[in-house]
Design a protein around this motif. Sequence first.
Motif, PDB file in Angstrom:
ATOM      1  N   ALA A 122       0.824  -1.202   0.000  1.00  0.00           N
ATOM      2  CA  ALA A 122       0.000   0.000   0.000  1.00  0.00           C
ATOM      3  C   ALA A 122       0.858   1.251   0.000  1.00  0.00           C
ATOM      4  N   ALA A 123       1.941   1.253   0.806  1.00  0.00           N
ATOM      5  CA  ALA A 123       2.797   2.433   0.934  1.00  0.00           C
ATOM      6  C   ALA A 123       4.228   1.992   1.190  1.00  0.00           C
ATOM      7  N   PHE A 124       5.184   2.893   0.912  1.00  0.00           N
ATOM      8  CA  PHE A 124       6.589   2.624   1.191  1.00  0.00           C
ATOM      9  C   PHE A 124       7.285   3.943   1.489  1.00  0.00           C
ATOM     10  N   ASP A 125       8.511   3.833   2.054  1.00  0.00           N
ATOM     11  CA  ASP A 125       9.315   5.038   2.240  1.00  0.00           C
ATOM     12  C   ASP A 125      10.645   4.885   1.509  1.00  0.00           C
ATOM     13  N   GLY A 126      11.500   5.880   1.606  1.00  0.00           N
ATOM     14  CA  GLY A 126      12.742   5.897   0.838  1.00  0.00           C
ATOM     15  C   GLY A 126      13.763   4.860   1.244  1.00  0.00           C
ATOM     16  N   ALA A 128      12.847   1.648   1.644  1.00  0.00           N
ATOM     17  CA  ALA A 128      12.203   0.394   1.231  1.00  0.00           C
ATOM     18  C   ALA A 128      11.437  -0.276   2.363  1.00  0.00           C
ATOM     19  N   ARG A 129      10.983   0.511   3.334  1.00  0.00           N
ATOM     20  CA  ARG A 129      10.073  -0.033   4.343  1.00  0.00           C
ATOM     21  C   ARG A 129       8.665  -0.029   3.746  1.00  0.00           C
ATOM     22  N   ARG A 130       7.890  -1.051   4.078  1.00  0.00           N
ATOM     23  CA  ARG A 130       6.624  -1.320   3.400  1.00  0.00           C
ATOM     24  C   ARG A 130       5.460  -1.349   4.373  1.00  0.00           C
ATOM     25  N   ILE A 131       4.321  -0.819   3.927  1.00  0.00           N
ATOM     26  CA  ILE A 131       3.046  -1.037   4.614  1.00  0.00           C
ATOM     27  C   ILE A 131       2.181  -1.845   3.650  1.00  0.00           C
ATOM     28  N   GLY A 132       1.715  -2.996   4.116  1.00  0.00           N
ATOM     29  CA  GLY A 132       0.851  -3.826   3.286  1.00  0.00           C
ATOM     30  C   GLY A 132      -0.599  -3.383   3.403  1.00  0.00           C
ATOM     31  N   MET A 133      -1.482  -4.250   2.960  1.00  0.00           N
ATOM     32  CA  MET A 133      -2.909  -3.918   2.975  1.00  0.00           C
ATOM     33  C   MET A 133      -3.547  -4.201   4.338  1.00  0.00           C
ATOM     34  N   GLY A 134      -2.797  -4.772   5.261  1.00  0.00           N
ATOM     35  CA  GLY A 134      -3.310  -4.963   6.616  1.00  0.00           C
ATOM     36  C   GLY A 134      -3.595  -6.402   6.995  1.00  0.00           C
ATOM     37  N   ALA A 163       4.020   7.398  -6.558  1.00  0.00           N
ATOM     38  CA  ALA A 163       2.977   8.142  -5.854  1.00  0.00           C
ATOM     39  C   ALA A 163       2.649   7.535  -4.490  1.00  0.00           C
ATOM     40  N   GLN A 164       2.993   6.276  -4.256  1.00  0.00           N
ATOM     41  CA  GLN A 164       2.694   5.601  -2.994  1.00  0.00           C
ATOM     42  C   GLN A 164       3.751   5.850  -1.923  1.00  0.00           C
ATOM     43  N   ARG A 165       4.776   6.610  -2.256  1.00  0.00           N
ATOM     44  CA  ARG A 165       5.848   6.889  -1.300  1.00  0.00           C
ATOM     45  C   ARG A 165       5.367   7.874  -0.232  1.00  0.00           C
ATOM     46  N   VAL A 166       5.704   7.552   1.023  1.00  0.00           N
ATOM     47  CA  VAL A 166       5.400   8.425   2.158  1.00  0.00           C
ATOM     48  C   VAL A 166       6.724   8.795   2.829  1.00  0.00           C
ATOM     49  N   PRO A 167       6.731   9.848   3.666  1.00  0.00           N
ATOM     50  CA  PRO A 167       8.013  10.323   4.212  1.00  0.00           C
ATOM     51  C   PRO A 167       8.760   9.307   5.070  1.00  0.00           C
ATOM     52  N   HIS A 168       8.069   8.608   5.967  1.00  0.00           N
ATOM     53  CA  HIS A 168       8.763   7.693   6.877  1.00  0.00           C
ATOM     54  C   HIS A 168       7.777   6.658   7.409  1.00  0.00           C
ATOM     55  N   ILE A 169       8.229   5.413   7.472  1.00  0.00           N
ATOM     56  CA  ILE A 169       7.435   4.331   8.062  1.00  0.00           C
ATOM     57  C   ILE A 169       8.211   3.777   9.244  1.00  0.00           C
ATOM     58  N   GLU A 170       7.553   3.731  10.389  1.00  0.00           N
ATOM     59  CA  GLU A 170       8.161   3.161  11.594  1.00  0.00           C
ATOM     60  C   GLU A 170       7.981   1.647  11.546  1.00  0.00           C
ATOM     61  N   THR A 171       9.083   0.917  11.548  1.00  0.00           N
ATOM     62  CA  THR A 171       9.025  -0.540  11.455  1.00  0.00           C
ATOM     63  C   THR A 171       8.540  -1.139  12.772  1.00  0.00           C
ATOM     64  N   ARG A 172       7.621  -2.103  12.676  1.00  0.00           N
ATOM     65  CA  ARG A 172       7.134  -2.819  13.846  1.00  0.00           C
ATOM     66  C   ARG A 172       7.880  -4.152  13.963  1.00  0.00           C
ATOM     67  N   ILE A 176       8.542  -7.656   8.034  1.00  0.00           N
ATOM     68  CA  ILE A 176       9.658  -8.248   7.292  1.00  0.00           C
ATOM     69  C   ILE A 176      10.171  -7.203   6.301  1.00  0.00           C
ATOM     70  N   ASP A 177      11.472  -6.934   6.365  1.00  0.00           N
ATOM     71  CA  ASP A 177      12.076  -5.920   5.493  1.00  0.00           C
ATOM     72  C   ASP A 177      12.128  -6.381   4.046  1.00  0.00           C
ATOM     73  N   LEU A 178      11.873  -5.460   3.138  1.00  0.00           N
ATOM     74  CA  LEU A 178      12.180  -5.680   1.725  1.00  0.00           C
ATOM     75  C   LEU A 178      13.675  -5.509   1.534  1.00  0.00           C
ATOM     76  N   ASP A 179      14.219  -6.114   0.497  1.00  0.00           N
ATOM     77  CA  ASP A 179      15.610  -5.853   0.130  1.00  0.00           C
ATOM     78  C   ASP A 179      15.708  -4.602  -0.728  1.00  0.00           C
ATOM     79  N   VAL A 180      14.716  -4.405  -1.565  1.00  0.00           N
ATOM     80  CA  VAL A 180      14.723  -3.259  -2.478  1.00  0.00           C
ATOM     81  C   VAL A 180      13.282  -2.972  -2.886  1.00  0.00           C
ATOM     82  N   LEU A 181      13.023  -1.724  -3.233  1.00  0.00           N
ATOM     83  CA  LEU A 181      11.705  -1.355  -3.736  1.00  0.00           C
ATOM     84  C   LEU A 181      11.885  -0.608  -5.052  1.00  0.00           C
ATOM     85  N   VAL A 182      11.111  -1.001  -6.061  1.00  0.00           N
ATOM     86  CA  VAL A 182      11.267  -0.445  -7.402  1.00  0.00           C
ATOM     87  C   VAL A 182       9.983   0.263  -7.817  1.00  0.00           C
TER      88      VAL A 182
END
Length: 198
Positions: A122-126, A128-134, A163-172, A176-182
């Motif tokens: 759903a969202a990511f930050d610079g 490569a931290r990810r927010i899924g659909m929940g 367009a889905q990039r957000v400023p910062h995602i706090e990891t919980r 699980i970390d992505l290796d890279v986001l494209v």
Amino acid sequence: MSDITALRKRALAARRALSDRERDDFSVRAARRAARLPALRRARRIGFFWPMAGEIDPRPLIARLGPGCTAFLPRVEGRALSFVAVQSASFRFRTSSFGLVEPIGGPVRPVNALDAIITPLAAFDGHARRIGMGGGFYDRTLALPEGLGGFRRPYLVGLAFEAQRVPHIETRPWDIDLDVLVTESAIHRRAQRAGESR
């Protein structure tokens, strides 16, 4: 409303605002960029997803990876995902209770048999931290199974629109970390954690 929920809503609204033409064009551009990643060029078994609800389309990437690569699609089984090899255009699909297009039958592989997985989000930050659909399906599937020694996690590539990039995602703790986001315009790499070697 939690920060995660607010960020997810913001990113999904930005994704919905893209036109069909932009989605198609950006999907092709992101596929071109992702296909140059060395880890994907080496991979032979790659998990993909079927796009839904305006998600970026990974199918142009499948076409770019060539005949030596086998594509796998996820299927919901309980609270996690299994991956099914999709080896012909006549493969049969169904829509799950979660609205996901998933394969019926076919050879199933455990997640650690895949070389790489292309994940929706759903969202990511610079970094490569990810927010899924929940639903947490990818996090549960990719978590180190208890008692399974030698578990090898696949290389994880997030695919999204810029367009889905957000400023910062706090990891919980369970994320699980992505290796890279494209995206169509950039490659965002995971931030290295203290004490971690690559």
